[in-house]
Design a protein around this motif. Structure first.
Motif, PDB file in Angstrom:
ATOM      1  N   GLY A 196       0.821  -1.195   0.000  1.00 19.90           N
ATOM      2  CA  GLY A 196       0.000   0.000   0.000  1.00 19.90           C
ATOM      3  C   GLY A 196       0.857   1.248   0.000  1.00 19.90           C
ATOM      4  N   SER A 197       2.166   1.074   0.170  1.00 18.57           N
ATOM      5  CA  SER A 197       3.111   2.189   0.110  1.00 18.57           C
ATOM      6  C   SER A 197       4.027   2.013  -1.095  1.00 18.57           C
ATOM      7  CB  SER A 197       3.952   2.255   1.389  1.00 18.57           C
ATOM      8  OG  SER A 197       4.899   1.193   1.415  1.00 18.57           O
ATOM      9  N   LYS A 198       4.537   3.109  -1.610  1.00 14.29           N
ATOM     10  CA  LYS A 198       5.412   3.042  -2.774  1.00 14.29           C
ATOM     11  C   LYS A 198       6.715   2.332  -2.428  1.00 14.29           C
ATOM     12  CE  LYS A 198       3.342   7.301  -4.474  1.00 14.29           C
ATOM     13  NZ  LYS A 198       3.509   8.759  -4.690  1.00 14.29           N
ATOM     14  N   GLU A 199       7.213   2.587  -1.216  1.00 13.49           N
ATOM     15  CA  GLU A 199       8.460   1.938  -0.811  1.00 13.49           C
ATOM     16  C   GLU A 199       8.282   0.429  -0.712  1.00 13.49           C
ATOM     17  OE1 GLU A 199       8.246   6.104   0.769  1.00 13.49           O
ATOM     18  OE2 GLU A 199       6.918   4.352   0.819  1.00 13.49           O
ATOM     19  N   GLY A 200       7.165   0.005  -0.140  1.00 11.88           N
ATOM     20  CA  GLY A 200       6.908  -1.422  -0.009  1.00 11.88           C
ATOM     21  C   GLY A 200       6.692  -2.096  -1.346  1.00 11.88           C
ATOM     22  N   MET A 201       6.004  -1.409  -2.254  1.00 11.22           N
ATOM     23  CA  MET A 201       5.790  -1.961  -3.584  1.00 11.22           C
ATOM     24  C   MET A 201       7.113  -2.131  -4.314  1.00 11.22           C
ATOM     25  SD  MET A 201       3.765  -3.086  -5.965  1.00 11.22           S
ATOM     26  CE  MET A 201       2.061  -2.530  -5.986  1.00 11.22           C
ATOM     27  N   LEU A 202       7.985  -1.127  -4.211  1.00  6.68           N
ATOM     28  CA  LEU A 202       9.290  -1.229  -4.859  1.00  6.68           C
ATOM     29  C   LEU A 202      10.106  -2.368  -4.258  1.00  6.68           C
ATOM     30  CD1 LEU A 202      11.418  -0.189  -6.823  1.00  6.68           C
ATOM     31  CD2 LEU A 202      12.091   1.505  -5.088  1.00  6.68           C
ATOM     32  N   SER A 203      10.061  -2.523  -2.941  1.00  3.50           N
ATOM     33  CA  SER A 203      10.790  -3.613  -2.289  1.00  3.50           C
ATOM     34  C   SER A 203      10.297  -4.970  -2.782  1.00  3.50           C
ATOM     35  CB  SER A 203      10.614  -3.531  -0.766  1.00  3.50           C
ATOM     36  OG  SER A 203      11.248  -2.389  -0.248  1.00  3.50           O
ATOM     37  N   ALA A 204       8.972  -5.117  -2.929  1.00  3.31           N
ATOM     38  CA  ALA A 204       8.409  -6.375  -3.406  1.00  3.31           C
ATOM     39  C   ALA A 204       8.851  -6.664  -4.839  1.00  3.31           C
ATOM     40  CB  ALA A 204       6.888  -6.332  -3.322  1.00  3.31           C
ATOM     41  N   GLN A 205       8.842  -5.631  -5.678  1.00  2.00           N
ATOM     42  CA  GLN A 205       9.269  -5.805  -7.071  1.00  2.00           C
ATOM     43  C   GLN A 205      10.714  -6.295  -7.122  1.00  2.00           C
ATOM     44  OE1 GLN A 205       7.176  -5.302  -9.604  1.00  2.00           O
ATOM     45  NE2 GLN A 205       5.715  -3.707  -9.070  1.00  2.00           N
ATOM     46  N   LEU A 206      11.575  -5.647  -6.355  1.00  2.00           N
ATOM     47  CA  LEU A 206      12.997  -5.998  -6.372  1.00  2.00           C
ATOM     48  C   LEU A 206      13.233  -7.386  -5.781  1.00  2.00           C
ATOM     49  CD1 LEU A 206      14.507  -2.557  -5.290  1.00  2.00           C
ATOM     50  CD2 LEU A 206      14.571  -3.582  -7.575  1.00  2.00           C
ATOM     51  N   PHE A 207      12.495  -7.714  -4.701  1.00  2.00           N
ATOM     52  CA  PHE A 207      12.657  -9.024  -4.077  1.00  2.00           C
ATOM     53  C   PHE A 207      12.309 -10.136  -5.059  1.00  2.00           C
ATOM     54  CE2 PHE A 207      10.935 -12.678  -1.805  1.00  2.00           C
ATOM     55  CZ  PHE A 207      11.925 -12.937  -0.876  1.00  2.00           C
ATOM     56  N   LEU A 208      11.155 -10.011  -5.727  1.00  2.00           N
ATOM     57  CA  LEU A 208      10.734 -11.054  -6.656  1.00  2.00           C
ATOM     58  C   LEU A 208      11.626 -11.094  -7.896  1.00  2.00           C
ATOM     59  CD1 LEU A 208       6.859 -10.845  -6.367  1.00  2.00           C
ATOM     60  CD2 LEU A 208       8.293 -12.809  -5.820  1.00  2.00           C
ATOM     61  N   ALA A 209      12.054  -9.939  -8.347  1.00  5.24           N
ATOM     62  CA  ALA A 209      12.956  -9.909  -9.506  1.00  5.24           C
ATOM     63  C   ALA A 209      14.269 -10.616  -9.189  1.00  5.24           C
ATOM     64  CB  ALA A 209      13.216  -8.471  -9.939  1.00  5.24           C
ATOM     65  N   ALA A 210      14.732 -10.447  -7.954  1.00  8.77           N
ATOM     66  CA  ALA A 210      15.997 -11.077  -7.563  1.00  8.77           C
ATOM     67  C   ALA A 210      15.888 -12.592  -7.474  1.00  8.77           C
ATOM     68  CB  ALA A 210      16.465 -10.515  -6.223  1.00  8.77           C
ATOM     69  N   GLN A 211      14.653 -13.119  -7.332  1.00 11.97           N
ATOM     70  CA  GLN A 211      14.465 -14.571  -7.276  1.00 11.97           C
ATOM     71  C   GLN A 211      14.416 -15.217  -8.650  1.00 11.97           C
ATOM     72  OE1 GLN A 211      14.432 -15.441  -3.948  1.00 11.97           O
ATOM     73  NE2 GLN A 211      14.518 -13.217  -3.739  1.00 11.97           N
ATOM     74  N   ASN A 212      14.296 -14.398  -9.688  1.00 15.00           N
ATOM     75  CA  ASN A 212      14.097 -14.911 -11.041  1.00 15.00           C
ATOM     76  C   ASN A 212      15.323 -14.619 -11.904  1.00 15.00           C
ATOM     77  OD1 ASN A 212      13.240 -15.509 -13.666  1.00 15.00           O
ATOM     78  ND2 ASN A 212      11.149 -14.839 -13.273  1.00 15.00           N
ATOM     79  N   PRO A 213      16.031 -15.654 -12.352  1.00 16.28           N
ATOM     80  CA  PRO A 213      17.234 -15.438 -13.164  1.00 16.28           C
ATOM     81  C   PRO A 213      16.972 -14.631 -14.434  1.00 16.28           C
ATOM     82  CG  PRO A 213      17.104 -17.722 -12.440  1.00 16.28           C
ATOM     83  CD  PRO A 213      15.800 -17.089 -12.080  1.00 16.28           C
ATOM     84  N   ALA A 214      15.729 -14.585 -14.889  1.00 13.69           N
ATOM     85  CA  ALA A 214      15.413 -13.835 -16.111  1.00 13.69           C
ATOM     86  C   ALA A 214      15.715 -12.350 -15.953  1.00 13.69           C
ATOM     87  CB  ALA A 214      13.946 -14.038 -16.487  1.00 13.69           C
ATOM     88  N   TYR A 215      15.754 -11.873 -14.707  1.00 14.74           N
ATOM     89  CA  TYR A 215      15.984 -10.446 -14.476  1.00 14.74           C
ATOM     90  C   TYR A 215      17.412 -10.142 -14.039  1.00 14.74           C
ATOM     91  CZ  TYR A 215      10.901 -10.408 -14.618  1.00 14.74           C
ATOM     92  OH  TYR A 215       9.588 -10.572 -15.002  1.00 14.74           O
TER      93      TYR A 215
END
Length: 297
Positions: free
Chosen positions: A261-280
């Protein structure tokens, strides 16, 4: 005797003001974390937990949520005609199949608070305790946080269970905070619950996040609850009023939680999931390399 949790309630009628102008036309629950809308993560978590009925407390202006949740036969047929059968199958698997899970949409016409949103689901809830999921609290882990909570609830001696996490004391004013009388493994049995206290008077650093398993008596409590902060019916107030008559406990779940619900939290989630995926990997490496060069310059 075990206590079966058959109903999950999704309060999704909010305006999403913290993400304006993005949420002017798009419900915040449909904002994507990479390629998956927030609400899909919550749906999958509830589906994994084995609930029988999902109730979405929506607003009339947010019909796009209903379109996302349910299967779109026309869209899938078009994708198949265009040779995108794999994508069509993925969409069908993500959508809720009303043959397997009962799906209901009800409306909260006015923004009268989280407690009021849950009360709007009263007539549709199946007998027994209910689960509540706030989709903008993204919790990642296996098994999901709700599944962990339901398992503990059905085999425990608790009436109202709230997902909790420890937060830095300077951040407690953003949360409901438990006054803990004793701890028992993952449970924090509480004798009080304070909504958004100042750091110097907060009873603990055990903070409530967006998953609840609540005894059915919560509906009666909400029906008679006086408006609280902001003139709204607060879920926290209704739960707190039950302490003494009901056992209220925080539950320390396993998983990674993001306040999307916060921009900081959304960005953290994006980066966390991206870091789990070798495609990124290449994108992240390039960005980190560019950032390092910029700092040197």
């Amino acid at each position: 005797m075990t206590k079966t949790v058959r109903t999950a309630i999704f309060p999704v009628a909010g305006m999403g003001t913290r993400f304006l102008p993005a949420t002017k036309a798009i419900p915040k629950e449909l904002l994507p974390v990479l390629d998956t809308p927030l609400i899909q993560y919550a749906i999958d978590e509830a589906r994994e937990a084995g609930v029988e009925k999902m109730i979405f407390v929506n607003h009339p202006s947010k019909s796009a949520i209903e379109q996302h949740v349910l299967h779109d036969a026309k869209l899938n047929a078009t994708l198949c005609e265009r040779g995108k059968g794999k994508l069509a199958a993925e969409l069908e698997a993500a959508a809720l199949n009303e043959k397997d899970i009962e799906v209901v949409f009800t409306h909260q016409e006015e923004p009268l608070g989280l407690g009021h949103a849950i009360l709007c689901a009263r007539e549709e809830a199946l007998p027994g305790a209910v689960a509540v999921l706030l989709p903008d609290d993204l919790i990642l882990g296996r098994p999901g946080a709700l599944g962990q909570m339901i398992s503990a609830y059905e085999n425990g001696d608790v009436d109202h269970m709230l997902a909790t996490m420890e937060v830095p004391r300077e951040n407690v004013s953003a949360y409901g905070v438990l006054s803990v009388s004793r701890r028992d493994g993952p449970f924090a049995i509480c004798d009080g619950l304070v909504e958004k206290p100042d750091a110097d008077v907060a009873p603990s650093t055990t903070a409530v996040v967006g998953r609840y398993v609540l005894d059915n008596s919560i509906f009666e409590a909400l029906a008679t609850q006086e408006p609280g902060a902001g003139g709204e019916i607060q879920l926290t107030d209704a739960i707190a009023s039950a302490i003494g008559d009901k056992t209220v406990a925080g539950y320390r779940f396993a998983g990674n939680r993001f306040d999307c619900g916060s921009k900081e939290g959304m960005l953290s989630a994006q980066l966390f999931l991206a870091a789990q995926n070798p495609a990124y990997d290449a994108v992240i490496s390039e960005f980190l390399g560019t950032s390092a060069q910029a700092e040197v310059a």
